[in-house]
Design a protein around this motif. Structure first.
Motif, PDB file in Angstrom:
ATOM      1  N   PHE A   1      29.276   2.351 -13.173  1.00 15.18           N
ATOM      2  CA  PHE A   1      29.882   3.622 -12.779  1.00 15.18           C
ATOM      3  C   PHE A   1      29.057   4.806 -13.285  1.00 15.18           C
ATOM      4  CE2 PHE A   1      32.705   7.148 -14.130  1.00 15.18           C
ATOM      5  CZ  PHE A   1      33.036   7.622 -12.873  1.00 15.18           C
ATOM      6  N   ALA A   2      28.640   4.746 -14.548  1.00 17.65           N
ATOM      7  CA  ALA A   2      27.869   5.848 -15.126  1.00 17.65           C
ATOM      8  C   ALA A   2      26.547   6.046 -14.393  1.00 17.65           C
ATOM      9  CB  ALA A   2      27.616   5.581 -16.612  1.00 17.65           C
TER      10      ALA A   2
ATOM     11  N   ALA B   1      26.513  13.990 -18.201  1.00 16.00           N
ATOM     12  CA  ALA B   1      27.715  13.144 -18.268  1.00 16.00           C
ATOM     13  C   ALA B   1      27.336  11.670 -18.349  1.00 16.00           C
ATOM     14  CB  ALA B   1      28.597  13.406 -17.053  1.00 16.00           C
ATOM     15  N   SER B   2      26.296  11.277 -17.621  1.00 16.44           N
ATOM     16  CA  SER B   2      25.867   9.879 -17.654  1.00 16.44           C
ATOM     17  C   SER B   2      25.390   9.483 -19.044  1.00 16.44           C
ATOM     18  CB  SER B   2      24.757   9.641 -16.625  1.00 16.44           C
ATOM     19  OG  SER B   2      25.241   9.818 -15.318  1.00 16.44           O
ATOM     20  N   VAL B   3      24.645  10.379 -19.686  1.00 17.66           N
ATOM     21  CA  VAL B   3      24.178  10.085 -21.046  1.00 17.66           C
ATOM     22  C   VAL B   3      25.370   9.945 -21.987  1.00 17.66           C
ATOM     23  CG1 VAL B   3      22.874  10.978 -23.007  1.00 17.66           C
ATOM     24  CG2 VAL B   3      21.939  11.172 -20.706  1.00 17.66           C
ATOM     25  N   LEU B   4      26.345  10.840 -21.837  1.00 16.64           N
ATOM     26  CA  LEU B   4      27.524  10.783 -22.696  1.00 16.64           C
ATOM     27  C   LEU B   4      28.312   9.494 -22.491  1.00 16.64           C
ATOM     28  CD1 LEU B   4      28.815  14.460 -22.389  1.00 16.64           C
ATOM     29  CD2 LEU B   4      27.680  13.428 -24.349  1.00 16.64           C
ATOM     30  N   MET B   5      28.192   8.883 -21.298  1.00 19.09           N
ATOM     31  CA  MET B   5      28.899   7.625 -21.044  1.00 19.09           C
ATOM     32  C   MET B   5      28.032   6.407 -21.332  1.00 19.09           C
ATOM     33  SD  MET B   5      31.137   8.359 -17.562  1.00 19.09           S
ATOM     34  CE  MET B   5      29.758   8.942 -16.573  1.00 19.09           C
ATOM     35  N   VAL B   6      26.734   6.495 -20.989  1.00 16.72           N
ATOM     36  CA  VAL B   6      25.874   5.309 -21.060  1.00 16.72           C
ATOM     37  C   VAL B   6      25.588   4.896 -22.494  1.00 16.72           C
ATOM     38  CG1 VAL B   6      23.521   4.504 -20.644  1.00 16.72           C
ATOM     39  CG2 VAL B   6      24.822   5.541 -18.791  1.00 16.72           C
TER      40      VAL B   6
END
Length: 665
Positions: free
Chosen positions: A37-38, A200-205
């Motif tokens: 998803f990320a 946002a992807s970095v914060l999730m990944v």
């Protein structure tokens, strides 16, 4: 031979041994699904930007021009409509726009599916009459999202819509531009959303990668004991490494496949999340097959590498592992990595490179993960030294003996605290606009305001819309007479055109339709229309914050629950021996809770402060109440989630301590 032996050991580990295997499989499945998803979010925003680029014309320059293109924004029922005017130059045969099989002829109008459906449902005087001579429906290739409202109007090259000067405000639209191709380029808005998606992807990944690496270390004590025994009876270091990799990869590959299937099933639900004006095409959120295959292959490989990284003691000192000797403590130099990253944050924030900012945020994540076990060990020493009760003493000693395992239990919430601290300060407040919808304004060409105002009166009278039309310099102002005055807080604010008014949507749209084309290329708008984009962006940031925090919480709670159960399985012999020695079950349970909650309080609070420190340089507004609420909710939900997830392993603790003859595998 090694793979066969590994498979036999996996199957022969007993019911509780298989439970540990299932925990690892579940952790990998959760990591893989959320990781997909990320990653898919970045590809989804890039796909949207590419599909919408044709409406952002690029001047032909030195190349031969083939068409003239311009865009503007209209509104209906409080929603934005993108209107693209397009004309082929004489003697040219340009390629058709995306979503059409041919170039639109002058006078033809093509609507997006959502707008065509809305035009059929609303009375013609409110929408359909604005766009006569409908020729067809645009294909999905021309749309940013399925619910987008867009009009493609064919024009003659000398039509007033493509020759009159338009507003220079980019929010209103684009000036007529001669283009060599309709390829265009992504808009500033689209590029901005891609930057936010990357962050946002970095914060999730990063938390997902940490969780995925921790998955390889689940039930590590049980596995190390088994491998140390094999090492002592003659297994070579190569055989030990091979068996470890085989075990980790077999379980992780099954978990990765399960995670990929879970993500595939969740895509239709995820596509309903509204960002940038609407939901998603399912294909946007479906990663490229190579990305999907890469995740299914890479996750098991990373899991195998993480498992091998913890084998040094088994290979070098199998007797120490078998005797359960406490490994050497970690050194404080780990703290230097975090300090170095925090020192770099103010410097990097001055630049405009989104990639560099994302890298620094990722390094801050990893630094917290690096320093976390050292801090947990320090907390353990302080806890054991200050203990006045058996449960607290047991918790402190456990933290000192294995700070890495204790950190794995709370790392998810600690990293979520970083996300909440970072986003909490960046969360914008609600846009406090006038919401005036009772005044329509349209700018007139210089010196023609009176003429335009008289034509507006005639059009409105013919349409049966009661309104007062006045002029203010070169702006024609239409005040709808049936609008009601806004009271309360709005009553203390005055619009430039008079008291704040709220019109009925149907009456407002009838007036918009009657005034369509009053000034070619310019749209009559209300003050609420002018604030539309600002409100949409703030709303999207709020939705993005909720999505990122939701993913982070899922990781945190899943990590806490799985690692807590794994920790009980790892120490089931110790727990059973303590129980046989007379230690009450309640004392063991309180010790187990304390070794989670004490480091959680310290590391969670510290991670929130670190996240807030990293977020301060990127603040565009002063801190607001919504940001503080985000922080409070994050802390409360984090503690509740970890406590609840940890409580689920209490029956397992009762079960392992009921064994009258505890023995290793």
């Amino acid at each position: 031979m090694n793979v066969g032996l590994t498979w036999r050991l996996l199957r022969g580990g007993g019911r509780r041994g298989m439970l540990g295997t299932w925990l690892t499989l579940g952790a990998v499945a959760v990591s893989t699904a959320l990781l997909l998803f990320a990653v898919a979010v970045d590809f989804a925003f890039a796909a949207r930007a590419d599909r919408g680029a044709w409406r952002n014309p690029v001047a032909a320059g030195s190349r031969p021009a083939v068409a003239v293109e311009a865009s503007r924004h209209d509104y209906v029922r409080g929603r934005e409509i993108t209107v693209v005017d397009l004309a082929a130059l004489p003697g040219r045969s340009p390629e058709p726009p995306p979503g059409l099989s041919r170039f639109p002829a002058p006078g033809e109008v093509w609507l997006s599916p959502a707008l065509a459906d809305l035009a059929d449902r609303l009375p013609a005087a409110e929408l359909a009459a604005r766009y006569p001579k409908r020729a067809g429906v645009l294909g999905d290739e021309a749309l940013v999202h399925p619910d987008e409202l867009i009009v493609l109007a064919g024009r003659a090259p000398d039509a007033p819509e493509l020759t009159a000067t338009r507003s220079s405000d980019w929010i209103v639209g684009s000036q007529p531009v001669k283009v060599a191709t309709l390829a265009g380029e992504p808009t500033e808005d689209a590029e901005g959303y891609q930057v936010l998606a990357l962050i946002a992807s970095v914060l999730m990944v990063v938390p997902l990668l940490v969780f995925g690496g921790a998955a390889a270390r689940l039930t590590v004590a049980r596995r190390d004991q088994r491998l140390a025994a094999l090492r002592l009876v003659g297994a070579t270091p190569g055989q030990v490494v091979a068996m470890t990799v085989a075990e980790a990869v077999i379980v992780a590959f099954a978990g990765a496949l399960a995670g990929a299937v879970a993500y595939a099933l969740a895509v239709p639900l995820l596509s309903r999340v509204r960002i940038d004006g609407g939901p998603w095409f399912v294909a946007d959120l479906w990663p490229h097959p190579l990305v999907m295959a890469g995740a299914v292959v890479a996750v098991p490989l990373l899991t195998g590498l993480s498992a091998v990284a913890g084998l040094r003691r088994v290979v070098v000192s199998p007797l120490g592992v078998a005797k359960r000797e406490t490994p050497p403590g970690m050194r404080w130099v780990r703290l230097l990595a975090l300090v170095a990253v925090l020192a770099a944050v103010p410097v990097v924030s001055r630049g405009d490179s989104a990639g560099l900012i994302a890298v620094v945020i990722g390094l801050a994540f990893l630094s917290i993960n690096l320093v976390g076990p050292w801090v947990v060990g320090l907390i353990g020493r302080i806890t054991a030294a200050s203990a006045r009760r058996p449960a607290r003493l047991l918790a402190g000693r456990r933290l000192v003996d294995d700070p890495r395992s204790a950190w794995r239990t709370v790392s998810g919430v600690a990293l979520t605290g970083f996300v909440a601290g970072f986003l909490g300060l960046l969360s914008p407040g609600t846009l406090v606009g006038t919401q005036d919808t009772g005044h329509l304004r349209v700018s007139a060409p210089a010196g023609r305001a009176a003429t335009v105002a008289q034509e507006a009166r005639d059009r409105l009278r013919h349409a049966g819309v009661a309104a007062a039309v006045t002029t203010r310099k070169d702006v024609v102002v239409i005040a709808l007479k049936d609008a009601t005055r806004i009271t309360g807080d709005g009553a203390r604010r005055e619009a430039p055109d008079g008291p704040l008014l709220r019109a009925e949507p149907a009456a407002l749209d009838r007036a918009r339709t009657a005034l369509t084309g009053l000034v070619p290329g310019r749209t009559p708008t209300t003050q609420a229309d002018d604030e539309y984009f600002g409100g949409e962006i703030l709303g999207d940031i709020a939705v993005g914050t909720v999505v990122v925090l939701s993913v982070s919480f899922l990781v945190a709670i899943a990590s806490a629950g799985i690692t807590a159960a794994s920790s009980v399985l790892d120490r089931r012999q110790t727990y059973a021996l303590l129980r046989l020695a007379g230690t009450p079950l309640e004392v063991l349970d309180r010790a187990r809770r304390a070794e989670t909650l004490i480091p959680l309080a310290v590391m969670g609070g510290g991670a929130i402060l670190v996240g807030a420190f990293c977020g301060i340089p990127f603040m565009i507004t002063d801190p607001n109440l919504s940001g503080l609420v985000t922080l409070v909710v994050c802390v409360a939900a984090g503690f509740a989630g970890v406590v609840g997830a940890g409580a689920l392993s209490r029956p397992l603790l009762r079960s392992v301590t009921a064994d009258p003859a505890p023995r290793p595998d």
